[in-house]
Design an enzyme around this catalytic site. Structure first.
Site, PDB file in Angstrom:
ATOM      1  CG  ASP A 307      -1.796  -1.008   1.416  1.00 32.33           C
ATOM      2  OD1 ASP A 307      -2.406  -1.158  -0.089  1.00 32.33           O
ATOM      3  OD2 ASP A 307      -2.451  -1.208   1.535  1.00 32.33           O
ATOM      4  CB  SER A 384     -15.875  17.551   2.220  1.00 29.61           C
ATOM      5  OG  SER A 384     -14.293  17.936   2.518  1.00 29.61           O
ATOM      6  CE  LYS A 395     -10.880  20.119   1.577  1.00 28.75           C
ATOM      7  NZ  LYS A 395     -12.060  19.384   2.771  1.00 28.75           N
TER       8      LYS A 395
END
Length: 682
Positions: A307, A384, A395
């Site tokens: 990851d 949000s 944004k």
């Protein structure tokens, strides 16, 4: 953090291991190790022979036979001691976990909600599906999922980490572990396992070795050792008629000594200890492996799926730049971005507020005093923002804002597309800011690649391991970070389905894949991967799907897991090389001594110039026993391991352990022969 490391020869462990070594002389325990079982039979046979010689029932040197018999028993005991010491170290680690288990009572709720009537029941009677309430100061009685509430939990008894963690319903932080303690607030938990099946129970069983099974490589090596033992057994059996035909039959005691010195007793005596110690070293790194097979697979891995966030990068993206759209002032963009982030408590949101303050002295404003409504981020909307007066500021990701603009009748500017690509090519993540249907510009979020990670990936590449970065970023951002970090490949805009497909693709090519995960959505990929390290902070589904659990919940640990796995394979290979090589040296000690009387020409092989046939045979048997003890530290700690190519590693192995396996017996047997001669024992 890792647990406190035990001293290699902890006095209490040594005493206990010596007791266990004697108990393991039981034939039911011995037959599981075929090589050492042959030595056990030889010890028993020579014991009867020495007793018969001492009583006059058989001709021969009773003292010599007794000495050989004694040292053969010592050989078996030393092999048992090595295994018992490795098991004892694991059990000592398990005992620290047993202290976490406490017989306690639990409050079993009659209905799955806070405030429902509860019955007080023993914790060990809780079943899967039961609902319990735990409050501040309580020990969590079972593994489970939080279905209501949120609390601070002390997991130090399990992880060794003193900092408390937050557990709450919903999301990837709903999983709780039995034996941990609530510090504040309350939780309603649904038990996910039956008694005896908890994570703690499984940890203890794994660490104690109760579920330890031989790994495929261990089985293959055992078959090789058995084959060599059978060959040497048949060869030794044919030597008696040859010597008898020559007119000077070799005694059974000498033939048994010859057989024991020829078969690979060194690796045979240490093989179990190596496997147990490998799992113990994994626990020392705060990783619980479900089996030795998982540790061994880690050593054979040739593809790592890593990851990006937290593993390759520091994971705390920070706003670094405001890039306004054409015709928009940068301060206007910064003001809108700050307003949209006022109630955003993520590190990214806070960094946007701070950057606007630093660049344009824009002070933070209180959302409540502005009579504004904050719009939180969701996985569906991927944006949000804030609604204030008649202004609607958002944004979010490029695709999400594009859909929002078009849904409101606007048009996404081409120049902003170019700015988004520019930010992505620099390895940053672009966030687009919009007011109403008007796009104001782009915020660049920069994630920092960890120092030294590129060098570590270069070492892995040298070892033949391919590194693949997994990220939810777009392809341009992923490509830039992959180039900066030095990974071999990347998977951008990753989904659980894409991860699973990638793992299957590599496995279809005959490769072994390792990965980490913590969420329920990672479970299918974890179940498919050959080495799957689940984070202890993750969900129950992830931990059940993986074959290892990292108690520190550190994704970078995957590289260390591979290192430990390769070290275990390296140790096993090194000691096998040493064991077979030192058998060659023992030929030159025993064969001339055993058959020189029948075939004087064999004296030419006595290149060590040993004192006498009896001293030569006894010296070889003593060396054969002592070398097991001297190699126990190597078996437990593991051979020194450096990231090298397979061919370079083979050359290094042959030089150190192959040549060492030839030279050490020559020196050791000669020294023992001199000591026996000087002391007048032969």
């Amino acid at each position: 953090m890792s647990r406190k490391q035990l001293a290699l020869f902890e006095p209490t462990l040594v005493v206990q291991a010596l007791k266990e070594a004697v108990k393991k002389l039981n034939p039911q325990a011995q037959w599981r190790n075929p090589v050492m079982f042959i030595v056990w039979i030889g010890s028993l046979l020579t014991t009867f022979i020495s007793i018969a010689m001492a009583s006059g029932a058989m001709p021969g040197n009773a003292l010599f036979s007794a000495a050989i018999s004694a040292w053969l028993w010592v050989t078996v005991l030393f092999a048992n001691f090595a295994e018992a010491l490795a098991e004892g170290r694991s059990k000592a680690q398990a005992n620290s976990l047993k202290g976490v288990k406490k017989t306690a009572f639990a409050r079993k709720l009659r209905e799955p909600k806070y405030g429902a009537a509860a019955d007080k029941v023993p914790a060990d009677q809780l079943r899967k599906g039961d609902i319990v309430l735990v409050e501040a100061g309580d020990i969590i009685p079972c593994d489970g999922e939080v279905i209501e509430g949120g609390a601070s939990v002390d997991e130090s008894a399990i992880t060794g980490e003193s900092a408390p963690v937050i557990r709450e319903s919903g999301g990837d932080f709903a999983s709780v572990t039995g034996g941990t303690r609530i510090l504040s607030d309350w939780l309603v938990i649904e038990c996910s396992v039956n008694p005896g099946e908890t994570f703690l129970d499984r940890m203890i069983a794994m660490v104690e070795g109760a579920q330890r099974r031989k790994t495929p490589n261990e089985i293959a090596l055992t078959i090789l050792l058995i084959a060599l033992t059978i060959v040497f057994l048949l060869a030794t059996a044919t030597l008696w008629p040859f010597s008898a035909w020559g007119g000077n039959a070799v005694s059974v005691t000498v033939l048994v000594a010859l057989l024991v010195c020829l078969i690979p007793t060194t690796i045979g005596g240490l093989l179990s200890a190596i496997g147990v110690a490998g799992m113990s070293r994994m626990l020392g790194a705060n990783v619980i492996a479900t089996s030795g097979r998982a540790v061994e697979a880690a050593g054979d891995v040739d593809v790592l799926l890593l990851d990006k966030t937290g593993t390759i990068t520091l994971g705390n993206r920070q706003a670094s730049e405001f890039i306004p759209a054409q015709g928009v002032d940068e301060k206007t963009l910064a003001d809108a971005a700050q307003l949209a982030s006022l109630a955003d408590e993520t590190p990214e949101g806070r960094s946007i507020v701070i950057l606007a303050k630093q660049r344009f002295n824009l002070r933070e404003r209180d959302v409540q005093s502005l009579h504004a409504t904050f719009v939180p981020f969701t996985a569906q909307s991927r944006m949000s923002g804030i609604n204030i007066d008649n202004r609607m500021i958002r944004k979010g990701s490029v695709d999400a804002i594009r859909r929002h603009v078009e849904a409101n009748g606007g048009h996404f500017p081409a120049d902003v597309d170019q700015k988004v690509d520019q930010v992505a090519r620099q390895g940053a993540t672009p966030l687009v800011v919009v007011e109403g249907s008007r796009v104001l510009g782009v915020i660049a979020l920069k994630d920092i690649v960890k120092g030294g990670i590129k060098e570590r990936f270069a070492q892995l590449r040298k070892m033949g391991i391919k590194t693949v970065m997994i990220t939810g970023d777009n392809r341009l951002t992923a490509a830039a970070i992959a180039a900066e970090a030095g990974v071999d490949d990347f998977l951008a805009e990753a989904t659980p389905e894409a991860k699973l497909a990638l793992i299957r693709q590599y496995q279809a090519e005959g490769r072994l894949v390792a990965m980490t995960g913590d969420g329920t959505n990672d479970a299918p990929a974890l179940a498919q991967a050959d080495v799957a390290v689940a984070m202890n902070s993750g969900t129950q589904a992830a931990k059940e799907a993986g074959n290892m659990v990292d108690l520190d919940s550190n994704p970078t640990k995957l590289i260390e897991v591979v290192h430990i796995g390769k070290q275990m394979l390296m140790t096993r290979g090194s000691l096998t090389t040493f064991s077979i090589a030192n058998d060659v040296a023992k030929y030159f000690a025993i064969i001339p001594a055993a058959f020189a009387a029948t075939y004087p020409q064999l004296n030419a092989l006595n290149i060590m110039r040993l004192h006498s046939p009896d001293s030569a045979i006894l010296s070889a048997v003593i060396f054969n026993a002592l070398i097991i003890v001297f190699l126990i530290p190597l078996a437990l700690k593991g051979a020194s391991y450096k990231p090298l190519t397979a061919s370079a590693m083979l050359r290094r192995n042959l030089w150190i352990y192959g040549l060492g396996g030839l030279l050490v017996p020559f020196i050791g047997i000669k020294v023992i022969d001199l000591l026996l001669t000087v002391c007048g024992l032969v």
